[in-house]
Design an enzyme around this catalytic site. Sequence first.
Site, mmCIF file in Angstrom:
data_model
loop_
_atom_site.group_PDB
_atom_site.id
_atom_site.type_symbol
_atom_site.label_atom_id
_atom_site.label_comp_id
_atom_site.label_asym_id
_atom_site.label_seq_id
_atom_site.Cartn_x
_atom_site.Cartn_y
_atom_site.Cartn_z
ATOM 1 N N HIS A 1 0.832 -1.210 0.000
ATOM 2 C CA HIS A 1 0.000 0.000 0.000
ATOM 3 C C HIS A 1 0.872 1.268 0.000
ATOM 4 O O HIS A 1 0.724 2.143 -0.860
ATOM 5 C CB HIS A 1 -0.919 -0.016 1.229
ATOM 6 C CG HIS A 1 -1.777 1.204 1.374
ATOM 7 N ND1 HIS A 1 -3.077 1.257 0.934
ATOM 8 C CD2 HIS A 1 -1.512 2.429 1.888
ATOM 9 C CE1 HIS A 1 -3.572 2.460 1.175
ATOM 10 N NE2 HIS A 1 -2.648 3.200 1.759
ATOM 11 N N GLU A 2 1.797 1.339 0.952
ATOM 12 C CA GLU A 2 2.646 2.529 1.041
ATOM 13 C C GLU A 2 3.534 2.665 -0.194
ATOM 14 O O GLU A 2 3.853 3.782 -0.623
ATOM 15 C CB GLU A 2 3.487 2.511 2.320
ATOM 16 C CG GLU A 2 2.676 2.512 3.624
ATOM 17 C CD GLU A 2 1.677 3.659 3.750
ATOM 18 O OE1 GLU A 2 1.965 4.759 3.243
ATOM 19 O OE2 GLU A 2 0.594 3.440 4.346
ATOM 20 N N HIS B 1 1.867 4.734 -2.756
ATOM 21 C CA HIS B 1 2.050 6.169 -2.504
ATOM 22 C C HIS B 1 3.452 6.616 -2.926
ATOM 23 O O HIS B 1 3.630 7.654 -3.565
ATOM 24 C CB HIS B 1 1.900 6.475 -1.010
ATOM 25 C CG HIS B 1 0.496 6.415 -0.497
ATOM 26 N ND1 HIS B 1 -0.517 7.173 -1.020
ATOM 27 C CD2 HIS B 1 -0.062 5.686 0.515
ATOM 28 C CE1 HIS B 1 -1.650 6.937 -0.350
ATOM 29 N NE2 HIS B 1 -1.399 6.023 0.586
ATOM 30 N N GLU C 1 -4.516 7.983 -2.831
ATOM 31 C CA GLU C 1 -5.038 6.710 -2.329
ATOM 32 C C GLU C 1 -5.412 5.793 -3.497
ATOM 33 O O GLU C 1 -5.350 4.570 -3.359
ATOM 34 C CB GLU C 1 -6.226 7.004 -1.419
ATOM 35 C CG GLU C 1 -6.525 5.951 -0.405
ATOM 36 C CD GLU C 1 -5.394 5.669 0.572
ATOM 37 O OE1 GLU C 1 -5.362 4.561 1.117
ATOM 38 O OE2 GLU C 1 -4.524 6.561 0.779
#
Lengths: 509, 509
Positions: free
Chosen positions: B274-275, B278, B304
């Site tokens: 997930h990170e 980003h 997101e």
Amino acid sequence: MANFLSDNSLLSELYSIDREGYALGGALALMHWDQEVYMPPKGIELRAASIASLSGVVHDYSTNPRIRELIHKLEAEIKRAPDKFTNIDRAYIRQARRDFELSTKLPRKFVQQFSETVSRATQSWQSAKEEDNFDIFRPDLEKILDLSLEKAEYIGYKNSPYDALLDLHEVGATEKWIDDVFREVKDKTVSLLRRIEQKGVIMNDRILFGDFDLENQSIFARELVEWLGYDLSAGRIDLSSHPFTIDFGGPQDVRITTRVRRDQVNYALMSTIHETGHAVYEQRVNPEFTGSSLSSGVSLGIHESQSRFFENQVGRSLPFWRHWYSRLQGHYPDQLPPDGLREFYTAINLVRPSLIRTEADELTYNLHIILRFEIEKGLVSKKYQVRDLPEIWREKMREYIGIVPETNREGVLQDVHWSHGSFGYFPTYTLGNLYSAQFAHKMSEALDWQGEIEKGDFSAVRSWLSENIHQYGKVYWPDELTIKVTGETLNPKHFVDYLEDKYSEIYQL
Amino acid sequence: MANFLSDNSLLSELYSIDREGYALGGALALMHWDQEVYMPPKGIELRAASIASLSGVVHDYSTNPRIRELIHKLEAEIKRAPDKFTNIDRAYIRQARRDFELSTKLPRKFVQQFSETVSRATQSWQSAKEEDNFDIFRPDLEKILDLSLEKAEYIGYKNSPYDALLDLHEVGATEKWIDDVFREVKDKTVSLLRRIEQKGVIMNDRILFGDFDLENQSIFARELVEWLGYDLSAGRIDLSSHPFTIDFGGPQDVRITTRVRRDQVNYALMSTIHETGHAVYEQRVNPEFTGSSLSSGVSLGIHESQSRFFENQVGRSLPFWRHWYSRLQGHYPDQLPPDGLREFYTAINLVRPSLIRTEADELTYNLHIILRFEIEKGLVSKKYQVRDLPEIWREKMREYIGIVPETNREGVLQDVHWSHGSFGYFPTYTLGNLYSAQFAHKMSEALDWQGEIEKGDFSAVRSWLSENIHQYGKVYWPDELTIKVTGETLNPKHFVDYLEDKYSEIYQL
């Protein structure tokens, strides 16, 4: 209003400007810390820009003309009504004056340029060292030397530009004074070395080498630094290529770094103990001084006296290892013999000419410093050129230490300090050795401190150091502090006696 | 002059002010990063003071009245000679105007107070969570809510103060728009959940649990994030209690944090992926924008969309695990069966009501967000009181998710965001899910991207994302970007279709 200052609106205003500058300085310190320990390599340009911008802002704060006005008014008021000011007030104003003068002598643009160059040079030094290629670092070092000479001109000096750079790190130090002090140390070192050679006692340090797993090294180090008084809830230990201690404006967050090798048990240990000496000093400065000109240790020489005391007088002493050896041995039962105390003690005190300053024994260590002192003098006086440093380094190593590095990595590139722009810094290491012996000598009159350590109790030593030295921060300048604590100014005799006693016993001279 | 802007002295001046502010902002970001990952606990007061001081300085830079003059002059010149300005110039000026307006609406003193409160609240939230005691955090949360309402008044809004806070994170978002969009998602989620329950397929996620040593987790994660396009020489991975991504003003240093458990193989993994979404976005913004208002992703919702795409559409897909499962299994041959692909895939997609948002499955995840959205609306409209939040939380959990936390640690204290003062932030998570499905749908027209992933090649996906989304930074605002990439504004249908397809296959609906 700060608690440590008298109730006076001028003092209060001075302190509030000061505190804001220190708060911003804390951010600057964090960027430096991060750059050394965690920053990814591609972040360097961005970081250099951030450091340059914030250095400029901090410079603006510390050169606020209102500071000059406040100092002038306060000094006039002290003359008019001396009873209204405490010694702390006076020390605070004096330190504020020194800081202000140093700041205002350097133009904002120069400060930005200097810090941007240093930020880049730290990276190029690292690459140069990794690739063993002096030329990668050379242009930045030349730039740093030019900027340092420019700095000396801005600051001003009586005899040599080098005096200006020395005074930055040790208030009042001059080339001539250090020449005199170092001569005595050099003579004694050379004569002791000769006696050790002539005696011909054969010793080795094989006990220090083997396979020492890193987790146990870390567990042992943490236990040890806490025993030494380092509060890890107000600090931390990380890895960096050159160990250092850093604070962010107060005793509440003081971090050290170390380096580590799996094949040598004392490699990380000694440098961790050394940095712990610095960190304990910072953590024990009166917390009321936080964010003021009085926070932080008074000079690099006095700072080094604490790290040297921890590293050598404590960490390389027999009483210390009488207490700690069995614990270390417990971590490494397959590597260290249960009855190895004496062998271990002599191993960590083995006198042997070596290439790397930070790994040198206590005796030859000062010759490494004298070499750097002479190179710095030569660069500043233009007797030497940066491009010739690798060769000059080899020549001086041959002359002083008797061995010559095969690589620049083990020679002129071994230390980070020049990449930080810190000319005039190295001599404070040997000054620290001298101060530490003088303080320890004094402590012996009040306290059987070696006996306490042997019993496994460091608290009396910690208290003596806090009470006599640490708590004061910058209240007393080095000379004043030395007189206050020991009744005399710096006297190399104490260090020379210490060396004589220690090595006579080890080498049965 | 920045390369990305036309040759114009006004633009050049605007950029140089901008760049200085960003350089200082980088120092501020580093202090936040350090506070979450490495700062010793006693450092908090000192850090709060540093953050407050520097926030004030950054605020001064970003509210420099010269910025307003430059923007006015530039806007006038655009009207007079539109051909002299590129689309990038216009986007730059527009973004500068938005940033300047947001900054000038908030008084310097308010900004300092806000950031000092947040800095303390982050610590009190952490203690409250550790000790499972909401009251430790409550006074700071009340203060943050008051300050957030004050902030909304400073910023201004049409209908609800909450609109002002939403717009901060997602340009143009309003409570009403989100109400509408979320209704469609909620209806579909509830109906899908019902069908899954009725179908009664029994699955479990036992395969994910066992003893997964941390070193192998770390090795696998590093291999994976590099495959996903994260450049670790311009980033790093650390641990923190709540994972986050942070940059320092450009793509050259973009860091992520994760968290880790030894007993669950997907725990660290999914949040790391997930990170990474980003971080890859930030690292792929046009590097010419560095230190300018255009650097960094355009909004939290679009941000997101990238992290969600990486985490869910990639990291929870069958094609991805067809490539990666055998590698993961190779690291844990004793824990994972060689033929466990399907079991692993269904395990990481198991639909099961759960307490913790960050561990929720894709389907119920949005119900966690809707819960927070409704609580925020209620707090802002004063329908709810902070002191009642633990009970309100439990009631809403019962109503939406069907289970109730026994502790506040697993309830109202689970997320760090409110301690950061980020009201209006949570809805962007679900907006991100919607954007991601719409972008992925579009990518499918250009590229068999799932086929590429299954073949073990992520480069085509990376390129498509860079070209269509990442490179632009803040050039296109969310709505414009969505139209540019997909030809329509945000349409929840794509996400709803994606859920339908995915869960129909897994649960054989």
